[in-house]
Every structure is written in C-alpha cells, then in structure tokens.
Design a protein around this motif. Structure first.
Motif: not given
Length: 341
Positions: A115-139
C-alpha cells in the motif's frame, strides 16, 4: 544449447525427454490453476516425480530414515578472519538486502499487501532473514532468506503467518523422509519455478510503460536479473538508470520547485494563523477558483471565529456580503471588488 554466433540457441527440444516432461508438467499445473484447484502445484510435482521415477526406473528403496544430528551443530571458527575478509562482508550484505527486498516486495505485490509503496511488517521479514542466516552459519547451511517460490503458496490463498508456520512444520517433518525427498528430480520442480515467474510478472502491469524514465529502469531490472542470475544486479542497474534519468529528464528540478512552493505556502499559512490578519485569512478561501462561494463563506467564518471572537452567524453574514460585493450580481468574478461596509 551453446552457439558460437548467438551464444545460445534452441536445442533438440522434442528429442529431449526432460524438456518434454517439464513442458507437460507445466501445462498440467497451469490447467489445474486455471480451474481453481488449490493443490494443482502439489499434484503436478507428484505426477512429474512419479513419471521421472518410472522413466529412469529409479524408485526409492527407503521412505523413512531417522536423521543424525550429532555432527550438524558446530560453532563458527573466527580464527582465520582478517580485515580483508571483513571488507568482503559489506558487498555481500548489500546483495542480501537487495535480494530480500526485491523478493519481498514482489511477493507482497502478488499478495496485494503493498500500500503506497509500503509493505506492512517488512521489518520483521528482514529480521527473520537475518536471524535465519545467523542460525544457518552455525548449522553449516546457506543463508535463509525469502524465496520467490512462496508465490505458489500466495496464489492458493496464503496471506498470513499461518501459511509460513505450516510450511515450516512440513519442512521439519520432511527431515524424517529424507530418502524420498532427495529423490525428487529437478524436472519435477522446474515447472513450478516457471509458473512462479509468470505470477511475478503480473505486477509489471502497474508499471507506467508510456514514460521512458520509468520504463527503461523497469526493463533493465527485469532483464538483467535472469541474464546475470542475480536479483541484486538487476536492482543495481534499475536504480542507477532511474537516478540518472531523474536528473536528465528535469524531474529533479520540478520536484525541487514544488517542494519550495509547498514550504512557502506552509510558512504563509503559519504566519497568518499566528499573527493574524483577519482580512488575509478571510480572502484565502476565496482565492481557490474552484471553490463554491457559499462554501467559502462558511469556511472563512469557521476559520475566523477564534481570531476575532464574533458569533458564527455574524461571520457568515459578513463573508456572504463580501462575496456579493466581489462578484457583483452573485456570479463568479463578474464585478469589481469593494470593501465590505
């Protein structure tokens, strides 16, 4: 296939069993999706997998296997990290951001959540990808980011986090069915990626193709991604060309003038409200050429109540008299302006 003159050319399509299977499965999935079958993608993958197993006679011998996690969890070793290696992390970080952002907004557009070039909840998507990538380094696995294949789930109605949680649960259960999962051929999953690209291309309908300043960056973004196998490269070319055309087309000058005019009007309005010339405040609604005179009188009366402290009825009468004097016989702009009595 490769070609010396044109780099690539169409190979022996109808003699290639894998190509025929991909085309047949893609048409099957597209037909099921056209008729509203929500499990069309899953049916196509299962049918393509069974066809490949039957053609290659490569049926799995085991279906269930208990996974061994003893050697999976390892702490990362930072002993060999140098400043040169740390500098390489910055370009990789930018690539990750562009990859996640491109896929996220593309999928959000397919889902109708932008909506209006803005995606609601996008910050959580970035944080989820960051946390997943950090966890993937351990695995010891690759970074966990947003995948364009999610468009298949969006197409069948996925909009909330419940869809992602269901997929995560199924991924966890698939660990115990490793002998079957690793046997699924690429020929069975390739048609799904083709259909995902089709769904993603539907968002190009909202591009203003009639404007070259918009069309060229959009085309470069779309074309460079598959040619370079990188979402980030496509975004780089698109953003760079858009910035150059923003300057050379003169739009930057137009936006700057518009910004200056807006700030001047805002400053004048604040000065009139604070220091208060009632005559200027009374004339402001009448300067709008499209405003109705009776509505302008009521608006002026409401805006001056707090300034001169007169009752609303008296102000409306004065504003109406002023309009009559300015318009002569009551028409718009028909007479000379005289001060109210």
């Amino acid at each position: 296939v490769a070609n010396e003159d044109t780099f690539v050319m169409l190979g022996p399509l109808f003699s290639n069993r894998h190509a025929l299977l991909v085309m047949a499965e893609g048409l099957l999935i597209a037909t099921l999706m056209h008729h509203g079958v929500k499990t069309g993608v899953l049916v196509g993958i299962v049918a393509g997998t069974l066809a490949c197993w039957a053609a290659d006679r490569a049926w799995p011998h085991h279906f269930v296997q208990v996974p061994d996690f003893s050697a999976d969890f390892q702490l990362p070793n930072f002993a060999g990290v140098t400043w040169a290696n740390a500098q390489n992390a910055l370009p990789y970080l930018l690539i990750m951001i562009f990859d996640i952002g491109g896929a996220m907004f593309g999928l959000g557009g397919v889902a109708g959540l932008v909506e209006d070039h803005h995606l609601r909840g996008s910050i959580w998507c970035y944080l989820g990808a960051a946390a997943g990538s950090a966890l993937g380094a351990f695995l010891g696995t690759s970074p966990l980011i947003v995948a364009c294949e999610s468009a298949a789930g969006i197409k069948v109605g996925g909009r909330t986090g419940l869809t992602s949680l269901t997929v995560s649960l199924l991924f966890a259960l698939s660990i115990f069915f490793g002998p079957v999962v690793v046997k699924i051929p690429l020929d069975a999953t390739a048609p799904v990626l083709i259909l995902v690209g089709t769904l993603m291309m539907s968002e190009s309908a909202s591009i203003e193709w009639s404007s070259i300043a918009v069309a060229l960056p959009a085309f470069l973004t779309i074309a460079v991604q598959p040619l370079t196998f990188s979402i980030a490269n496509g975004i780089y070319f698109g953003v760079a060309s858009a910035l150059v055309l923003y300057v050379t087309s003169g739009k930057v000058v137009q936006d700057f003038r518009r910004l200056v005019c807006r700030n001047q009007r805002k400053q004048q309005a604040e000065e009139e409200e604070q220091g208060g010339d009632p005559e200027a405040a009374l004339e402001r609604p009448l300067l709008d050429s499209g405003a109705d005179f009776e509505g302008a009188a009521e608006a002026a009366a409401s805006s001056l109540r707090s300034l001169i402290g007169e009752p609303e009825e008296g102000l409306q009468t004065k504003c109406a008299e002023r309009v009559d004097l300015q318009t002569g016989s009551g028409g718009r702009g028909g007479g000379m302006m005289h001060p109210p009595k």
